[in-house]
Design an enzyme around this catalytic site. Sequence first.
Site, PDB file in Angstrom:
ATOM      1  N   GLU A 135      26.168  34.252  55.996  1.00 22.70           N
ATOM      2  CA  GLU A 135      26.773  34.351  57.317  1.00 22.70           C
ATOM      3  C   GLU A 135      27.003  35.807  57.691  1.00 22.70           C
ATOM      4  O   GLU A 135      27.374  36.629  56.855  1.00 22.70           O
ATOM      5  CB  GLU A 135      28.096  33.576  57.348  1.00 22.70           C
ATOM      6  CG  GLU A 135      27.893  32.074  57.243  1.00 22.70           C
ATOM      7  CD  GLU A 135      29.189  31.282  57.279  1.00 22.70           C
ATOM      8  OE1 GLU A 135      29.153  30.140  57.780  1.00 22.70           O
ATOM      9  OE2 GLU A 135      30.229  31.791  56.820  1.00 22.70           O
ATOM     10  N   CYS A 148      29.964  42.386  60.734  1.00 29.29           N
ATOM     11  CA  CYS A 148      30.365  42.120  59.350  1.00 29.29           C
ATOM     12  C   CYS A 148      29.152  41.579  58.599  1.00 29.29           C
ATOM     13  O   CYS A 148      28.648  40.498  58.906  1.00 29.29           O
ATOM     14  CB  CYS A 148      31.515  41.118  59.335  1.00 29.29           C
ATOM     15  SG  CYS A 148      32.170  40.773  57.695  1.00 29.29           S
ATOM     16  N   CYS A 155      29.371  34.780  45.789  1.00 32.69           N
ATOM     17  CA  CYS A 155      30.149  35.927  45.340  1.00 32.69           C
ATOM     18  C   CYS A 155      30.438  35.792  43.855  1.00 32.69           C
ATOM     19  O   CYS A 155      30.714  34.687  43.371  1.00 32.69           O
ATOM     20  CB  CYS A 155      31.461  36.008  46.125  1.00 32.69           C
ATOM     21  SG  CYS A 155      32.406  37.520  45.821  1.00 32.69           S
ATOM     22  N   CYS A 159      38.422  35.545  44.108  1.00 37.07           N
ATOM     23  CA  CYS A 159      39.717  35.871  44.698  1.00 37.07           C
ATOM     24  C   CYS A 159      40.348  34.599  45.257  1.00 37.07           C
ATOM     25  O   CYS A 159      39.704  33.868  46.022  1.00 37.07           O
ATOM     26  CB  CYS A 159      39.550  36.923  45.783  1.00 37.07           C
ATOM     27  SG  CYS A 159      38.855  38.480  45.172  1.00 37.07           S
ATOM     28  N   CYS A 162      40.449  33.673  49.100  1.00 33.74           N
ATOM     29  CA  CYS A 162      39.206  33.874  49.857  1.00 33.74           C
ATOM     30  C   CYS A 162      38.298  32.661  49.754  1.00 33.74           C
ATOM     31  O   CYS A 162      37.960  32.208  48.652  1.00 33.74           O
ATOM     32  CB  CYS A 162      38.489  35.119  49.325  1.00 33.74           C
ATOM     33  SG  CYS A 162      36.948  35.494  50.173  1.00 33.74           S
ATOM     34  N   GLY A 211      30.060  38.406  49.327  1.00 37.45           N
ATOM     35  CA  GLY A 211      29.620  39.195  48.190  1.00 37.45           C
ATOM     36  C   GLY A 211      30.398  40.486  48.000  1.00 37.45           C
ATOM     37  O   GLY A 211      31.140  40.941  48.876  1.00 37.45           O
ATOM     38  N   GLU A 212      30.219  41.097  46.845  1.00 34.04           N
ATOM     39  CA  GLU A 212      30.802  42.383  46.486  1.00 34.04           C
ATOM     40  C   GLU A 212      29.701  43.437  46.583  1.00 34.04           C
ATOM     41  O   GLU A 212      28.773  43.470  45.767  1.00 34.04           O
ATOM     42  CB  GLU A 212      31.373  42.330  45.073  1.00 34.04           C
ATOM     43  CG  GLU A 212      31.683  43.665  44.420  1.00 34.04           C
ATOM     44  CD  GLU A 212      32.630  44.542  45.223  1.00 34.04           C
ATOM     45  OE1 GLU A 212      32.193  45.628  45.666  1.00 34.04           O
ATOM     46  OE2 GLU A 212      33.799  44.137  45.405  1.00 34.04           O
ATOM     47  N   SER A 243      33.501  47.721  51.806  1.00 29.43           N
ATOM     48  CA  SER A 243      34.710  47.160  51.225  1.00 29.43           C
ATOM     49  C   SER A 243      34.436  46.678  49.808  1.00 29.43           C
ATOM     50  O   SER A 243      33.472  45.953  49.567  1.00 29.43           O
ATOM     51  CB  SER A 243      35.209  45.988  52.077  1.00 29.43           C
ATOM     52  OG  SER A 243      36.351  45.385  51.489  1.00 29.43           O
ATOM     53  N   SER A 265      40.091  46.232  48.766  1.00 28.48           N
ATOM     54  CA  SER A 265      40.848  44.984  48.852  1.00 28.48           C
ATOM     55  C   SER A 265      41.945  45.015  47.791  1.00 28.48           C
ATOM     56  O   SER A 265      41.725  44.612  46.651  1.00 28.48           O
ATOM     57  CB  SER A 265      39.912  43.782  48.630  1.00 28.48           C
ATOM     58  OG  SER A 265      38.967  43.688  49.672  1.00 28.48           O
ATOM     59  N   LEU A 266      43.109  45.485  48.185  1.00 25.35           N
ATOM     60  CA  LEU A 266      44.197  45.669  47.226  1.00 25.35           C
ATOM     61  C   LEU A 266      45.016  44.387  47.062  1.00 25.35           C
ATOM     62  O   LEU A 266      45.073  43.794  45.994  1.00 25.35           O
ATOM     63  CB  LEU A 266      45.083  46.830  47.674  1.00 25.35           C
ATOM     64  CG  LEU A 266      46.184  47.246  46.697  1.00 25.35           C
ATOM     65  CD1 LEU A 266      45.605  47.690  45.360  1.00 25.35           C
ATOM     66  CD2 LEU A 266      47.041  48.364  47.297  1.00 25.35           C
ATOM     67  N   HIS A 267      45.718  43.988  48.105  1.00 23.29           N
ATOM     68  CA  HIS A 267      46.379  42.679  48.219  1.00 23.29           C
ATOM     69  C   HIS A 267      47.575  42.457  47.306  1.00 23.29           C
ATOM     70  O   HIS A 267      48.248  41.424  47.431  1.00 23.29           O
ATOM     71  CB  HIS A 267      45.375  41.541  48.008  1.00 23.29           C
ATOM     72  CG  HIS A 267      44.183  41.618  48.885  1.00 23.29           C
ATOM     73  ND1 HIS A 267      44.266  41.729  50.256  1.00 23.29           N
ATOM     74  CD2 HIS A 267      42.844  41.644  48.592  1.00 23.29           C
ATOM     75  CE1 HIS A 267      43.040  41.802  50.777  1.00 23.29           C
ATOM     76  NE2 HIS A 267      42.173  41.761  49.790  1.00 23.29           N
ATOM     77  N   ASN A 342      44.237  33.969  56.716  1.00 28.89           N
ATOM     78  CA  ASN A 342      43.465  33.029  57.519  1.00 28.89           C
ATOM     79  C   ASN A 342      43.217  31.762  56.708  1.00 28.89           C
ATOM     80  O   ASN A 342      42.468  31.786  55.736  1.00 28.89           O
ATOM     81  CB  ASN A 342      42.125  33.663  57.930  1.00 28.89           C
ATOM     82  CG  ASN A 342      42.319  34.848  58.847  1.00 28.89           C
ATOM     83  OD1 ASN A 342      42.950  34.740  59.886  1.00 28.89           O
ATOM     84  ND2 ASN A 342      41.803  36.005  58.463  1.00 28.89           N
ATOM     85  N   CYS A 385      38.506  36.940  58.493  1.00 27.51           N
ATOM     86  CA  CYS A 385      38.498  37.546  57.160  1.00 27.51           C
ATOM     87  C   CYS A 385      38.851  36.515  56.101  1.00 27.51           C
ATOM     88  O   CYS A 385      39.857  35.818  56.190  1.00 27.51           O
ATOM     89  CB  CYS A 385      39.506  38.689  57.131  1.00 27.51           C
ATOM     90  SG  CYS A 385      39.593  39.549  55.565  1.00 27.51           S
TER      91      CYS A 385
END
Length: 426
Positions: A135, A148, A155, A159, A162, A211-212, A243, A265-267, A342, A385
């Site tokens: 996507e 994006c 992935c 996480c 996600c 993906g990373e 990212s 991406s800390l979070h 989200n 996101c």
Amino acid sequence: MTVIVQPAPEGATVSPAIAASARRMGAAEKIAQTTAPATLVPGDGRRTLIGLERSELEAEMAALGEKPFRAKQLWHWMYFRGARSFDDMVNVPKAFRAKLADHFVIGRPEITADQRSTDGTAKWLMRFADGREVETVHIPDDGRGALCVSSQVGCTLTCKFCHTGTQTWVRNLSAAEITAQMLVARDQLGEWPTPTDANRLISNIVLMGMGEPLYNFDAVAKAMRIVMDGEGVALSRRRITLSTSGVVPMMRRCGEELGVNLAVSLHAVTDDVRDMLVPINRKYPIAELMEACRTYPAASNARRITFEYVMLKGVNDSLADARELVRLLDGVPAKVNLIPFNPWPGSTFECSSWTQIRTFATYLNDQGYSSPVRTPRGRDILAACGQLKSASERTRRSTREPVETVADEALDAAEAEARAAVLSLA
């Protein structure tokens, strides 16, 4: 499977913590680039010219017995004018066009779903030659917009907040498949030939899709070099943000080779919470991640690192968390992107209240850190996101499972006031 681990450039200084991280590189980091489809077009055995850098394109022309300037012509038609067929190249001899068509294609992946949000966000599901899908999302904003882009099918990370992380990793995307997402988006928006910076509908690229990116760096870097070339798509490196969830050994290489903006991406602000939310933290804990950020080659006060921080009710949103975040950011040219969670079907987390988000954001701003709250976009089509997940890897349904959103009318007066206040913070 052949694995190549890139050494540090000669003369480069590598901190002990980052060197230790490199020695711990495991299977996920060592995933070799899988064999990419020969073409972007399903059912077509010819190779694609999309995704070749200039030197590679020149080599292909030489193999056909053609002069190097033919590569420059093709580059102009593919990346400046957006040609989808060799027949579109009116200043190229007809015999040469026929020769090209015998060996190559410059087509696009198939769009299998085109969804539009009520807020103008567009999400395209693209199918590649092997049937795999990803996507890509366009987020418009007052005459400009961000694209994006995905870098993998699925992935490697899991996480917890996600949706994409619930999809099994299938393979890396090729440089052609990454580049093609930009081309398809410009096709859909009618943005050919390449416009000036003043009127671009795609003014920025964010490598924040499926993906990373740092687990597929070679292909990502190649695609971005194509996009940044001044005679084609011509998007500045300052308009591209990569990212990462924190692949520490690859961060310096990204800054040195691409020089694009970095988002992390800390979070979470403690290892125990981040271990749960972002499992890669067990390999590269927060202290090592922050050191890699402090030494990121492309960072400066003018180009700050963005720290992405999803707001999860009762998990990471306390004032104590905000204070610890400020402590972690000391010495890093930084801003913080606060992301209201989200929801997606099956998720167990809740979004922090707007009152709590306001408290968190106000504290960060008072300490001198710009902390904008990302306005949720595309929630109604699962394009926001953390919501991306390709239909090829989930059960297809005639009706989509409902997704809860925080609607304005559902908020009480105090929460509505807090929401308005928090979205006005810069």
